[in-house]
Design a protein around this motif. Structure first.
Motif, short mmCIF file in Angstrom:
data_model
loop_
_atom_site.label_atom_id
_atom_site.label_comp_id
_atom_site.label_asym_id
_atom_site.label_seq_id
_atom_site.Cartn_x
_atom_site.Cartn_y
_atom_site.Cartn_z
N VAL A 286 0.87 -1.18 0.00
CA VAL A 286 0.00 0.00 0.00
C VAL A 286 0.91 1.23 0.00
CG1 VAL A 286 -1.77 1.32 1.23
CG2 VAL A 286 -1.84 -1.18 1.27
N PHE A 287 0.63 2.17 -0.90
CA PHE A 287 1.44 3.40 -0.97
C PHE A 287 0.51 4.59 -1.15
CE2 PHE A 287 3.28 6.47 -4.11
CZ PHE A 287 4.07 7.15 -3.21
N ALA A 288 0.76 5.65 -0.41
CA ALA A 288 -0.05 6.87 -0.53
C ALA A 288 0.87 8.08 -0.58
CB ALA A 288 -1.01 6.98 0.65
N TYR A 289 0.43 9.09 -1.34
CA TYR A 289 1.22 10.32 -1.51
C TYR A 289 0.27 11.51 -1.45
CZ TYR A 289 2.91 14.16 -4.51
OH TYR A 289 3.23 15.39 -5.03
N ALA A 290 0.74 12.59 -0.85
CA ALA A 290 -0.02 13.85 -0.84
C ALA A 290 0.96 15.00 -0.94
CB ALA A 290 -0.85 13.97 0.44
N SER A 291 0.57 16.04 -1.68
CA SER A 291 1.39 17.24 -1.77
C SER A 291 0.86 18.28 -0.80
CB SER A 291 1.37 17.80 -3.20
OG SER A 291 0.09 18.31 -3.51
N PHE A 292 1.74 19.11 -0.29
CA PHE A 292 1.33 20.16 0.65
C PHE A 292 0.36 21.12 -0.03
CE2 PHE A 292 2.69 24.36 2.69
CZ PHE A 292 1.68 24.29 3.62
N SER A 293 0.67 21.49 -1.27
CA SER A 293 -0.24 22.37 -2.00
C SER A 293 -1.60 21.69 -2.19
CB SER A 293 0.35 22.76 -3.36
OG SER A 293 0.61 21.61 -4.14
N GLY A 294 -1.55 20.36 -2.39
CA GLY A 294 -2.80 19.62 -2.51
C GLY A 294 -3.60 19.63 -1.23
N LEU A 295 -2.91 19.48 -0.10
CA LEU A 295 -3.60 19.52 1.18
C LEU A 295 -4.23 20.88 1.42
CD1 LEU A 295 -1.06 17.57 3.43
CD2 LEU A 295 -3.26 16.77 2.58
N MET A 296 -3.54 21.94 0.99
CA MET A 296 -4.12 23.27 1.14
C MET A 296 -5.37 23.42 0.29
SD MET A 296 -1.07 26.05 1.62
CE MET A 296 -0.35 25.80 0.02
N GLU A 297 -5.33 22.87 -0.92
CA GLU A 297 -6.52 22.92 -1.76
C GLU A 297 -7.67 22.13 -1.15
OE1 GLU A 297 -6.59 22.83 -6.01
OE2 GLU A 297 -4.40 22.82 -6.08
N MET A 298 -7.32 21.01 -0.52
CA MET A 298 -8.35 20.22 0.15
C MET A 298 -8.94 20.99 1.32
SD MET A 298 -8.88 17.33 -1.29
CE MET A 298 -9.62 16.38 0.01
#
Length: 641
Positions: A286-298
């Motif tokens: 299992v692998f997951a990735y998130a970008s900081f800019s993406g988290l801000m958009e979320m």
């Protein structure tokens, strides 16, 4: 998402993974090669034969395969077979036969949505009147339904623009793609037969796709690009490369089809922040990735611009920048289940994150007993921690429009009242190491619960290393002068013991939940017994980490299961001491509960849980959770074996 078929598809695949006996490997090109480089979040789950084999090597799989667990699983499965068939049109055998390849969950973008919401600012006097608070008494009839827009029946409405994440699910069933297509068709047809969905067939660039319209919500207040949506729907397609895709946003599906058909674009697989993270998780199931800019958009998607600004301020104070990416993985290693999270950082000492970059505890290991059930500890610089937290709070207060000077004055008032300086007295007295542990123990009913029952009292010891007893003496004396209270102190070996639960020496400050636990810690420091560092199981747990650890949390599985079992038995026994009649729960029985009567005090759930705990204790040895030394960022690992 509430009315989407997406959760059904995800649950279906995960259920199949747990039930499967044999699946097939698939040569997948990688979903990340067909997603845009600015993808907000991405996660993939390996559903291939290799993943199933890894799953079956786990110690936890042996627990799952125990006849007692399997009997329970089969019992629950037998109950739900008809419901599963009715809900999605598939049998459990259908599910078992469709695995292979991978499944991915991605948020490639967010979409702007215009919504109608009550405008309380335009009519503030009606705000409390129109809040949906249920203060109705039982039996009172509900008022007639309000009709929005009619005078006197609600506040005026206004149009706001919000962001919603575009969720995309991808399945690569490899050689089982035809079975997957057949089963998906059954799910869709079942939803249509149950009058939950209306199907509409469309085509884009020669690729057919289905629009599955939520029949109960064929009209929506949502708008995209200023145009009314006619329905809430899922968009599903089988792509030319054999993948199955489903999303709630038509543009997201069309963009994916274009990329699969060869349209030029910058892929996520070549995005540097993604590659930096992904290389740490190559062997993960299992692998997951998130970008900081993406988290801000979320954040903006769920909380608006204020939430985004708050996130930026917090991350800045923590020493993080907008190029940050975060990775998470789950994998099997020699029968152990491992969890890993990694956050690359250019400066490991910047901001608040630099404070949490703790060191490994050393002196603490000498005072924690060999047979401790749970142990956790680390080392940080007390002065650096204070300064970092102070700066962090200053940043937050400024962003909220408050004056940081108020916090400074509050601290000064506290210091004046206590007669001590936090920096010069308290922090200067601390050595930096912190630790806690639960000793092996027999639970005793020392505390009184609100209903009058004696509940199990858990023994725990919390400790700090200090720079000599003189600093602690000074703090105690200053507080005593201000409060007029002089705690009773006695000597036990080389420790000053206060109120039977607090003790300090030249190198340790200890706080315990019971006097017995406190004295046990002091005895160990005096050379009576062995420390946890001499325990073979503890050393094996440390060796299972992929590098030298910093702070850590260790748990002996067998001892913890025994402790939980004690709590269950004691709670049941204590409740059985009270007859149903009486003032609170009844009159306490004077005689002891023994033999069959004690056994009968356990419920069926209690008995099953006790059997499960006993089984886990025989199968698992330890759980360890720690920060592992890594020059390129924060690496956190957890191991269950």
């Amino acid at each position: 998402m509430k009315n989407s078929l997406i959760p059904t598809f995800v649950a279906m695949m995960l259920f199949a993974l747990c039930q499967s006996q044999t699946v097939f490997a698939a040569d997948s090109a990688g979903f990340e090669a067909f997603l845009p480089e600015d993808t907000l979040m991405y996660a993939e789950i390996d559903l291939s034969d290799g993943a199933v084999k890894a799953l079956k090597r786990l110690s936890l799989w042996k627990v799952y395969q125990d006849p007692m667990i399997q009997a329970k699983v089969e019992e629950e499965l037998e109950k739900s077979k008809k419901e599963i068939k009715k809900a999605i049109g598939l049998s459990t055998e259908d599910l078992k036969s469709m695995l292979g390849g991978k499944m991915a969950i991605a948020i490639p973008s967010v979409r702007k949505v215009k919504k109608q919401v009550p405008d309380f600012e335009a009519d503030p006097d009606r705000e409390m009147e129109d809040l949906d608070l249920d203060f109705e008494e039982e039996g009172q009839e509900e008022p007639d339904e309000k009709v929005e827009g009619e005078e006197g029946n609600g506040p005026p409405m206004k149009t706001v623009t919000e962001s919603e994440p575009n969720l995309l699910i991808l399945f690569d069933a490899g050689p089982n793609s035809k079975k997957l297509q057949a089963n998906v068709a059954k799910i869709i047809q079942t939803a249509i037969d149950n009058e939950e969905r209306i199907r509409k067939n469309e085509t884009f660039k020669g690729v057919p796709y289905q629009v599955l319209i939520d029949k109960e919500k064929t009209k929506s207040e949502k708008q995209v690009d200023g145009k009314n949506m006619e329905w809430n729907a899922d968009y599903l397609a089988f792509l030319p490369n054999g993948w199955c895709s489903i999303t709630q946003d038509e543009k997201t599906l069309k963009d994916l089809i274009s990329r699969v058909k060869g349209a030029g674009f910058a892929p996520l697989s070549k995005h540097r922040p993604f590659r930096v993270v992904q290389k740490r998780f190559k062997d993960c199931q299992v692998f997951a990735y998130a970008s900081f800019s993406g988290l801000m958009e979320m954040n903006e998607a769920t909380g608006g611009e204020e939430a985004e600004e708050m996130t930026k301020a917090v991350m800045k104070a923590m020493g993080l920048d907008e190029s940050l990416s975060i990775g998470y993985g789950v994998y099997e290693d020699k029968g152990a289940l491992k969890f890993r999270s990694f956050m690359p950082m250019q400066d490991m000492k910047a901001g608040l994150m630099g404070i949490f970059n703790a060191e490994a505890p050393k002196k603490a290991l000498a005072i924690v007993p060999e047979d401790a059930v749970v142990f956790g500890g680390g080392k940080i610089d007390p002065m650096k921690m204070w300064n970092g937290m102070y700066a962090f709070m200053n940043q937050i207060l400024k962003m909220q429009g408050e004056d940081p000077e108020d916090m400074k004055q509050t601290i000064a008032q506290f210091e004046a009242a206590m007669g001590i300086s936090i920096k010069k007295d308290v922090l200067a007295a601390l050595g930096g190491e912190f630790f806690f542990y639960l000793p092996v123990q027999t639970l005793e009913g020392e505390s009184k619960a609100k209903d009058g029952l004696n509940e199990p009292a858990l023994e725990m010891v919390f400790g700090l290393t200090i720079r000599g007893a003189a600093g602690i003496d000074k703090i105690i004396k200053a507080i005593s002068l201000r409060t007029g209270q002089n705690p009773k102190t006695e000597k036990y070996k080389n420790f000053n013991v206060m109120e039977r639960r607090i003790a300090y020496s030249e190198d340790y400050l200890l706080v315990a939940s019971t006097e017995r636990a406190l004295r046990q810690a002091i005895d160990l420091r005096d050379g009576e017994g062995k420390p946890i560092s001499s325990r073979a199981g503890f050393r094996r747990a440390i060796a299972s980490l992929d590098g030298a650890h910093k702070w850590l949390l260790y748990c002996d599985a067998k001892s913890l299961c025994s402790l939980i079992a004690q709590g269950i038995k004691m709670s049941a026994e204590q409740k059985a001491r009270w007859e149903p009649e009486g003032p609170i729960r009844g009159k306490e029985r004077k005689n002891d509960i023994k033999g069959e009567e004690k056994e009968s005090s356990l419920s069926e759930d209690n008995r099953w849980t006790l059997k499960l705990l006993d089984m886990i204790a025989k199968r698992l040895e330890y759980v360890v959770y720690a920060q592992v030394d890594d020059p390129d960022g924060f690496l956190i690992e957890a191991v269950i074996k």
